[in-house]
Design an enzyme around this catalytic site. Structure first.
Site, PDB file in Angstrom:
ATOM      1  N   ASN A 118     -19.188  43.127 -83.983  1.00 45.15           N
ATOM      2  CA  ASN A 118     -18.859  44.065 -82.912  1.00 45.15           C
ATOM      3  C   ASN A 118     -18.441  43.283 -81.675  1.00 45.15           C
ATOM      4  O   ASN A 118     -19.160  42.389 -81.226  1.00 45.15           O
ATOM      5  CB  ASN A 118     -20.087  44.920 -82.564  1.00 45.15           C
ATOM      6  CG  ASN A 118     -19.741  46.027 -81.589  1.00 45.15           C
ATOM      7  OD1 ASN A 118     -18.996  46.930 -81.942  1.00 45.15           O
ATOM      8  ND2 ASN A 118     -20.254  45.944 -80.380  1.00 45.15           N
ATOM      9  N   GLU A 119     -17.271  43.587 -81.173  1.00 41.55           N
ATOM     10  CA  GLU A 119     -16.814  43.000 -79.909  1.00 41.55           C
ATOM     11  C   GLU A 119     -17.188  41.522 -79.765  1.00 41.55           C
ATOM     12  O   GLU A 119     -17.960  41.137 -78.879  1.00 41.55           O
ATOM     13  CB  GLU A 119     -17.360  43.805 -78.731  1.00 41.55           C
ATOM     14  CG  GLU A 119     -16.835  45.223 -78.700  1.00 41.55           C
ATOM     15  CD  GLU A 119     -17.188  45.978 -77.422  1.00 41.55           C
ATOM     16  OE1 GLU A 119     -18.140  45.589 -76.740  1.00 41.55           O
ATOM     17  OE2 GLU A 119     -16.493  46.956 -77.125  1.00 41.55           O
ATOM     18  N   CYS A 124     -21.155  29.447 -76.628  1.00 42.67           N
ATOM     19  CA  CYS A 124     -22.433  28.742 -76.718  1.00 42.67           C
ATOM     20  C   CYS A 124     -22.175  27.259 -76.455  1.00 42.67           C
ATOM     21  O   CYS A 124     -21.166  26.706 -76.890  1.00 42.67           O
ATOM     22  CB  CYS A 124     -23.009  28.954 -78.116  1.00 42.67           C
ATOM     23  SG  CYS A 124     -24.502  27.984 -78.410  1.00 42.67           S
ATOM     24  N   GLU A 290     -13.436  52.749 -80.588  1.00 39.13           N
ATOM     25  CA  GLU A 290     -14.456  53.366 -79.735  1.00 39.13           C
ATOM     26  C   GLU A 290     -13.807  53.998 -78.521  1.00 39.13           C
ATOM     27  O   GLU A 290     -12.919  53.410 -77.890  1.00 39.13           O
ATOM     28  CB  GLU A 290     -15.441  52.316 -79.210  1.00 39.13           C
ATOM     29  CG  GLU A 290     -16.419  51.793 -80.205  1.00 39.13           C
ATOM     30  CD  GLU A 290     -17.432  50.842 -79.548  1.00 39.13           C
ATOM     31  OE1 GLU A 290     -17.638  50.917 -78.319  1.00 39.13           O
ATOM     32  OE2 GLU A 290     -17.987  50.016 -80.280  1.00 39.13           O
TER      33      GLU A 290
HETATM   34  C1  GLA Z   1     -19.207  48.739 -76.504  1.00 33.54           C
HETATM   35  C2  GLA Z   1     -20.031  48.545 -77.755  1.00 33.54           C
HETATM   36  C3  GLA Z   1     -20.856  49.738 -78.148  1.00 33.54           C
HETATM   37  C4  GLA Z   1     -21.437  50.420 -76.943  1.00 33.54           C
HETATM   38  C5  GLA Z   1     -20.342  50.761 -75.985  1.00 33.54           C
HETATM   39  C6  GLA Z   1     -20.832  51.486 -74.758  1.00 33.54           C
HETATM   40  O1  GLA Z   1     -17.892  49.049 -76.700  1.00 33.54           O
HETATM   41  O2  GLA Z   1     -19.269  48.132 -78.845  1.00 33.54           O
HETATM   42  O3  GLA Z   1     -21.853  49.303 -79.013  1.00 33.54           O
HETATM   43  O4  GLA Z   1     -22.372  49.591 -76.356  1.00 33.54           O
HETATM   44  O5  GLA Z   1     -19.729  49.584 -75.541  1.00 33.54           O
HETATM   45  O6  GLA Z   1     -19.766  51.839 -73.923  1.00 33.54           O
END
Ligand code: GLA
Length: 660
Positions: A118-119, A124, A290
């Site tokens: 995720n994202e 590091c 998203e």
């Molecule tokens: C990001 C994350 C999600 C959530 C959203 C909230 O895009 O990927 O898990 O935390 O932000 O806006």
């Protein structure tokens, strides 16, 4: 989900400890049940690898997985996106959980695609990463320290390295001003993240070779060069959270905007990111992975989306090439930091909410737009927004110090007039193929990597129009200044020599006065701010001159005829009114295709998708008032209502129409 018109769910992000409560002990029963239920209901799953949030047992047993910050502090376990990309222990555990998931769900009827982590983001600085960085450098510089020292200009301040082991990543308690080092570090962080992504992918590619993969990007997120990820991914996806209704206060929104924050400015800036996402795979549709159905929980002010805004925002993504509209999140988490973040289903637990109805409306709209799936945005225009260029500009200690030089915003400012005119525009890197474009805009092309000037030269030679601005052609790929006059390798193509650059204090202004009878057909004066470069027109002719200061009368805008095309150079940062007039003139001169050849009221835009034969025109009203658009004599089918439209049509506040 069916009531909401949602046919695809992303599942399992951050679920690692629930899937593997103790090392080697797995529990898939809960996920089986959800996957089975969804499959029975005809809903597809984009299954995530859970690796963006690690279990506490993992950090406890293998402390090497914990990140070390740039100031060399080892982080405790906590939050998310917090693991070392190099640590073998993390990679080993990731390999195991990803393999288990792939083995278990390889033939599951709900499995549609993989959502990797995720994202991705952050960096590091641990011992393992230092070693990996040095290995990366050895490879890059042919294991020859002299090559590195020359490229980084290390003799300056006695920084010459005499052993590889002396090299450390940039740090506030160590080296942070050696630009060759800082830019190579950023390149390494991108490469190391991709290397980690490959570890994630290996079992999935092996066990489910036919299941496509994506990872969710973050628009113009500065930490990673997304162009380098492209070949690993089958589909591009991203997370978009515009600050609607912010009325100018976009500080902390994650989408810098010095526009007045009016919704159409926010829309144009969002469209810029959509443009990057579409361009990453050469125009192939992307996914809006998203978006929030209502509010986020990290904007400075969580203003509710006004009625209709959710639909407008969703269809803005579709207009720019998204084939999906997805949400974070389906249902609000009862506790912890995202318990108040917008969701399709609120804590109230029913569908009888305004937000649910807005989501359901989008669901029903999307059902009517199936014909658009796979179509693209036929762009003849491209803006160059380049990550490495951004890194180099941000590092440079000139022409201002510790002030934002606004590279991203400048690119968006040049994009805005094109967007308002409804000119399909790609957003590309300087390494992309230029041959399909007729107009290329390259604001602040400070860094010119090898071969780029030559490729821009042949683009113009073959009839293309190029727009460059101040602060271009200053450094090469190693961040070393070009010798022999700026804009370095672009000097001949642009027909100018930029001798000096003047920086203005925020309240200072100069002016640009158009020359009489210039070939753009623009007259009058425009306001300048921030940066004014002092030019010599060599082969270029002068279209506008400075109004004031000691360089009054010197060229401020030039054009150079080069082969069959033309290269413009704008020497100063100029007000929006000029950019509108300038691009309107170029668009006219080149007869570029507009989504709709009509005068649109301010705040209304038209955007185009096409399969090459059939065109789909999105009319989007980002104002809170009703608007009228004249479609002329042509007749269209409005796809969302099924009605036939032509002539003068009404748009409600925040309305969208899709014309076929
Ligand atoms: C990001 C994350 C999600 C959530 C959203 C909230 O895009 O990927 O898990 O935390 O932000 O806006």
């Amino acid at each position: 989900m069916k009531l909401a018109g949602c046919n695809t769910m992303t599942l399992g992000i951050f679920s690692w400890v629930t899937l593997e409560p103790r090392e080697g002990e797995f529990n898939f029963s809960w996920l089986d049940r959800i996957m089975d239920d969804l499959a029975r209901s005809g809903i597809f799953v984009i299954l995530a690898t859970p690796t963006a949030g690690k279990p506490a047992w993992l950090a406890q047993k293998y402390p090497e997985v914990l990140r070390v910050t740039a100031d060399r502090r080892k982080r405790l376990h906590g939050l998310r996106h917090n693991h070392c990309y190099t640590a073998p222990a993390y990679r080993k555990c990731v390999g195991i959980i990803n393999r288990k998931l792939a083995e278990r769900y390889r033939s599951h009827p709900a499995l549609l695609m993989w959502h990797i982590s995720n994202e991705y983001g952050g960096e590091c600085h641990c011992r393992l990463c230092q070693e990996a960085f040095r290995t990366w450098l050895r490879r890059k510089y042919d294991n020859n320290l002299d090559n590195l020292n020359r490229a980084w200009w290390t003799a300056f301040w006695s920084h010459t390295y005499t052993e590889w082991e002396q090299i450390e990543s940039p740090s506030p308690i160590g080296e942070s001003l050696l630009h060759g080092l800082t830019i190579d570090w950023k390149r390494f962080v991108t490469d190391q993240t991709i290397d980690f992504l490959r570890t994630e992918l290996a079992p999935l590619r092996e066990i489910t070779p036919d299941v496509p993969v994506t990872t969710n990007f973050m628009g113009t997120y500065p930490g990673l060069n997304y162009w380098k990820f492209v070949e690993q991914l089958d589909v591009i996806s991203w997370d978009s959270y515009p600050c609607w209704h912010s009325n100018g206060d976009t500080t902390g929104c994650g989408h810098p905007s010095d526009g007045e924050g009016r919704d159409w400015k926010v829309a144009a800036d969002t469209a810029f990111s959509h443009g990057i996402m579409r361009s990453l795979k050469g125009g192939k549709p992307f996914m809006l992975m998203e978006s929030t159905p209502s509010v986020s929980n990290w904007h400075p002010v969580h203003k509710l989306k006004r009625p209709g805004m959710h639909r407008l925002s969703s269809l803005l993504a579709v207009a720019h090439g998204s084939d999906t509209v997805q949400y974070f999140q389906w249902r609000k988490s009862r506790g912890s930091s995202e318990k108040l973040h917008g969701a399709v289903v609120d804590h109230t637990g029913s569908e009888h909410t305004r937000i649910f109805r807005e989501v359901a409306r989008v669901g029903s709209d999307l059902r009517k737009l199936d014909d658009l799936v796979g179509t693209t945005v036929p762009a003849e225009t491209a803006i160059i927004y380049d990550w490495e260029n951004r890194w180099a500009i941000d590092d440079a200690m000139g022409p201002v110090y510790k002030r934002n030089k606004k590279y991203e915003q400048t690119c968006k400012n040049h994009h805005y007039p094109l967007w308002t005119l409804g000119i399909p525009t790609d957003v590309i890197s300087m390494d992309c193929d230029f041959s399909s474009y007729r107009l290329i805009v390259a604001p602040m092309l400070y860094m010119i990597r090898e071969g780029v000037a030559e490729r821009l030269g042949s683009f113009v030679e073959q009839g293309g129009v190029l727009v460059c601005t101040y602060w271009s052609g200053i450094v090469d790929q190693n961040d070393l200044c070009f010798l022999g006059g700026f804009p370095g390798p672009l000097r001949k193509l642009l027909g100018i020599w930029a001798e000096e650059i003047d920086a203005l204090y925020p309240q200072e202004r100069n002016g640009l006065i158009m020359e009489a009878n210039n070939d753009l057909g623009i007259t009058g004066e425009y306001e300048l701010r921030d940066f004014c470069e002092i030019l010599h027109a060599e082969s270029a002719h002068v279209l506008a001159r400075y109004k004031g200061d000691f360089y009054k009368g010197e060229p401020a805008l030039t054009a150079n005829n080069y082969g069959g095309g033309k290269a413009y150079y704008l020497a100063a940062r100029v007000e929006e009114r000029f950019l509108k007039d300038f691009y309107a003139s170029l668009v006219d001169g080149l007869s570029l295709r507009r989504a709709l050849a009509a005068d649109l009221p301010e705040g209304v835009t038209a955007q185009l998708r096409s399969d090459g034969h059939r065109s789909y025109i999105f009319l989007l009203n980002f104002t809170q008032s009703p608007q009228v658009v004249d479609l002329g004599g042509r007749k269209y089918v409005e796809m969302l209502s099924g009605s036939k439209l032509g002539g003068r049509i009404d748009l409600e506040p925040f309305d969208v129409k899709v014309l076929s």
